[in-house]
Design a protein around this motif. Structure first.
Motif, mmCIF file in Angstrom:
data_model
loop_
_atom_site.group_PDB
_atom_site.id
_atom_site.type_symbol
_atom_site.label_atom_id
_atom_site.label_comp_id
_atom_site.label_asym_id
_atom_site.label_seq_id
_atom_site.Cartn_x
_atom_site.Cartn_y
_atom_site.Cartn_z
ATOM 1 N N ASN A 71 0.804 -1.224 0.000
ATOM 2 C CA ASN A 71 0.000 0.000 0.000
ATOM 3 C C ASN A 71 0.836 1.274 0.000
ATOM 4 O O ASN A 71 0.600 2.185 -0.783
ATOM 5 N N SER A 72 1.790 1.338 0.905
ATOM 6 C CA SER A 72 2.487 2.611 1.125
ATOM 7 C C SER A 72 3.227 3.101 -0.120
ATOM 8 O O SER A 72 3.021 4.237 -0.571
ATOM 9 N N GLU A 73 4.077 2.264 -0.701
ATOM 10 C CA GLU A 73 4.889 2.713 -1.832
ATOM 11 C C GLU A 73 4.036 2.949 -3.072
ATOM 12 O O GLU A 73 4.275 3.899 -3.831
ATOM 13 N N ARG A 74 3.033 2.105 -3.284
ATOM 14 C CA ARG A 74 2.214 2.268 -4.483
ATOM 15 C C ARG A 74 1.400 3.558 -4.429
ATOM 16 O O ARG A 74 1.276 4.271 -5.422
ATOM 17 N N ILE A 75 0.833 3.858 -3.258
ATOM 18 C CA ILE A 75 0.036 5.081 -3.127
ATOM 19 C C ILE A 75 0.916 6.317 -3.304
ATOM 20 O O ILE A 75 0.536 7.272 -3.994
ATOM 21 N N ALA A 76 2.099 6.305 -2.687
ATOM 22 C CA ALA A 76 2.993 7.459 -2.806
ATOM 23 C C ALA A 76 3.400 7.700 -4.253
ATOM 24 O O ALA A 76 3.436 8.848 -4.726
ATOM 25 N N LYS A 77 3.686 6.625 -4.983
ATOM 26 C CA LYS A 77 4.082 6.780 -6.387
ATOM 27 C C LYS A 77 2.920 7.269 -7.241
ATOM 28 O O LYS A 77 3.107 8.072 -8.159
ATOM 29 N N GLU A 78 1.722 6.791 -6.953
ATOM 30 C CA GLU A 78 0.558 7.215 -7.733
ATOM 31 C C GLU A 78 0.197 8.665 -7.442
ATOM 32 O O GLU A 78 -0.326 9.361 -8.315
ATOM 33 N N ARG A 79 0.457 9.124 -6.245
ATOM 34 C CA ARG A 79 0.254 10.543 -5.938
ATOM 35 C C ARG A 79 1.272 11.384 -6.698
ATOM 36 O O ARG A 79 0.965 12.459 -7.203
ATOM 37 N N GLU A 80 2.493 10.871 -6.786
ATOM 38 C CA GLU A 80 3.568 11.623 -7.424
ATOM 39 C C GLU A 80 3.375 11.734 -8.938
ATOM 40 O O GLU A 80 3.645 12.785 -9.534
ATOM 41 N N ASN A 81 2.901 10.651 -9.575
ATOM 42 C CA ASN A 81 2.758 10.688 -11.037
ATOM 43 C C ASN A 81 1.400 11.214 -11.499
ATOM 44 O O ASN A 81 1.122 11.244 -12.700
ATOM 45 N N GLY A 138 -8.348 -17.009 9.406
ATOM 46 C CA GLY A 138 -9.251 -15.869 9.535
ATOM 47 C C GLY A 138 -8.702 -14.782 10.433
ATOM 48 O O GLY A 138 -8.797 -13.584 10.107
ATOM 49 N N ALA A 139 -8.101 -15.166 11.568
ATOM 50 C CA ALA A 139 -7.584 -14.181 12.518
ATOM 51 C C ALA A 139 -6.412 -13.394 11.934
ATOM 52 O O ALA A 139 -6.342 -12.162 12.059
ATOM 53 N N ILE A 140 -5.477 -14.098 11.283
ATOM 54 C CA ILE A 140 -4.304 -13.415 10.730
ATOM 55 C C ILE A 140 -4.705 -12.545 9.545
ATOM 56 O O ILE A 140 -4.210 -11.424 9.375
ATOM 57 N N TRP A 141 -5.624 -13.041 8.732
ATOM 58 C CA TRP A 141 -6.078 -12.261 7.574
ATOM 59 C C TRP A 141 -6.824 -11.005 8.024
ATOM 60 O O TRP A 141 -6.576 -9.904 7.542
ATOM 61 N N ALA A 142 -7.735 -11.164 8.984
ATOM 62 C CA ALA A 142 -8.496 -10.004 9.462
ATOM 63 C C ALA A 142 -7.593 -9.016 10.188
ATOM 64 O O ALA A 142 -7.732 -7.795 10.037
ATOM 65 N N GLY A 143 -6.655 -9.530 10.977
ATOM 66 C CA GLY A 143 -5.757 -8.647 11.711
ATOM 67 C C GLY A 143 -4.864 -7.812 10.815
ATOM 68 O O GLY A 143 -4.401 -6.727 11.211
ATOM 69 N N SER A 144 -4.612 -8.301 9.588
ATOM 70 C CA SER A 144 -3.743 -7.557 8.679
ATOM 71 C C SER A 144 -4.356 -6.225 8.258
ATOM 72 O O SER A 144 -3.642 -5.331 7.777
ATOM 73 N N LEU A 145 -5.675 -6.057 8.444
ATOM 74 C CA LEU A 145 -6.318 -4.793 8.087
ATOM 75 C C LEU A 145 -5.763 -3.627 8.910
ATOM 76 O O LEU A 145 -5.769 -2.481 8.459
ATOM 77 N N VAL A 146 -5.298 -3.932 10.119
ATOM 78 C CA VAL A 146 -4.688 -2.888 10.958
ATOM 79 C C VAL A 146 -3.499 -2.275 10.220
ATOM 80 O O VAL A 146 -3.329 -1.045 10.163
ATOM 81 N N PHE A 147 -2.685 -3.124 9.614
ATOM 82 C CA PHE A 147 -1.462 -2.659 8.964
ATOM 83 C C PHE A 147 -1.724 -2.177 7.541
ATOM 84 O O PHE A 147 -0.934 -1.409 6.993
ATOM 85 N N VAL A 152 -1.742 2.755 4.086
ATOM 86 C CA VAL A 152 -2.419 3.878 3.429
ATOM 87 C C VAL A 152 -1.949 5.199 4.032
ATOM 88 O O VAL A 152 -1.675 6.174 3.313
ATOM 89 N N ALA A 153 -1.842 5.242 5.350
ATOM 90 C CA ALA A 153 -1.407 6.473 6.028
ATOM 91 C C ALA A 153 0.007 6.872 5.600
ATOM 92 O O ALA A 153 0.266 8.049 5.296
ATOM 93 N N PHE A 231 -4.614 4.270 13.102
ATOM 94 C CA PHE A 231 -4.097 4.263 11.735
ATOM 95 C C PHE A 231 -5.163 4.686 10.722
ATOM 96 O O PHE A 231 -4.870 5.413 9.768
ATOM 97 N N THR A 232 -6.389 4.230 10.941
ATOM 98 C CA THR A 232 -7.470 4.606 10.032
ATOM 99 C C THR A 232 -7.755 6.097 10.110
ATOM 100 O O THR A 232 -7.937 6.771 9.087
#
Length: 246
Positions: A71-81, A138-147, A152-153, A231-232
């Motif tokens: 998320n982080s690098e892709r969003i930053a690059k898309e903002r830049e271009n 399910g727990a590990i997949w759902a918990g990844s939403l925190v990160f 995104v931030a 984070f949200t």
């Protein structure tokens, strides 16, 4: 919005370098770390064998890699271009863009979890009940939403070349402090006290509790919820700030 989600999924799945680091790399690390001791060695304070303990840690690490780095690098690059600016000219709402990014990262994170589990069961003889495998996934997949929210931030916080070092410092810092690479029982007492409040420590603790056939600790759930809100909220604030600046 559905079209954008499909586009993001296609882009993520075409990125072989990203797929290697988010899907294959955690499994390789799991096999390397778990090979340092026999399958009967127990991790202090958990009652779990090292392969069983590290299986959850590396599955969590893989999911963290997918959602944070993706998320982080892709969003930053898309903002830049200028891609994000172009999307604002369409009818797509801002939450749709964020949702598309989160969805694509979540889809990639699932294989990283499953591949680690397959390696653990097939090569390290990790045995759990069927409900535990399902609950762990399910727990590990759902918990990844925190990160995912953190990714995104960071994507809206940093621009250009600055995003990578910020992301890497955050990524490795959270991984090490949370005990994803080696048990926090090996930490000095002062560092263990700090690690207990890290979101990655609480994240891995969810899976470890399931492996022990126990309910997750309320403290770990509360920590994850608190960081998710933080984070949200940060991502939403940075998104609005970026919108106004544009």
């Amino acid at each position: 919005m559905n079209s954008l989600i499909k586009l993001e999924l296609a882009r993520a799945l075409r990125n072989r370098k990203f797929l290697f680091f988010s899907v294959i790399y955690p499994s390789v690390l799991f096999l390397l770390i778990s090979s340092t001791s026999d399958s009967a060695t127990k991790v202090d304070g958990t009652g779990l064998t090292l392969p069983t303990y590290m299986m959850v840690s590396m599955a969590s690490f893989g999911a963290l890699t997918a959602v944070l780095m993706g998320n982080s690098e892709r969003i930053a690059k898309e903002r830049e271009n200028g891609w994000v600016r172009q999307l604002r000219l369409t009818t797509l709402p801002g939450r749709g863009y964020v949702l598309a990014k989160t969805a694509s990262a979540a889809v990639v994170s699932l294989p990283s979890i499953v591949v680690v589990f397959v390696c653990a069961a097939a090569l390290k003889d990790v045995r759990l009940d069927a409900w535990q495998w399902c609950a762990l996934t399910g727990a590990i997949w759902a918990g990844s939403l925190v990160f995912a929210a953190l990714g995104v931030a960071i994507g809206y916080l940093a621009d250009g070349d600055a995003v990578r070092p910020i992301t890497m410092i955050t990524y490795f810092g959270l991984s090490i402090l949370g005990g994803l690479w080696w048990p926090t029982a090996t930490f000095p007492s002062w560092l263990r006290g700090i690690a207990e409040w890290a979101p990655t420590h609480a994240y891995a603790a969810l899976g470890q509790a399931i492996e022990q056939s126990q309910a997750p600790h309320a403290k770990d759930i509360a920590i994850l919820v608190a960081f998710f809100v933080l984070f949200t909220g940060g991502a939403a604030w940075l998104y609005r700030k970026d919108t106004l600046k544009a």
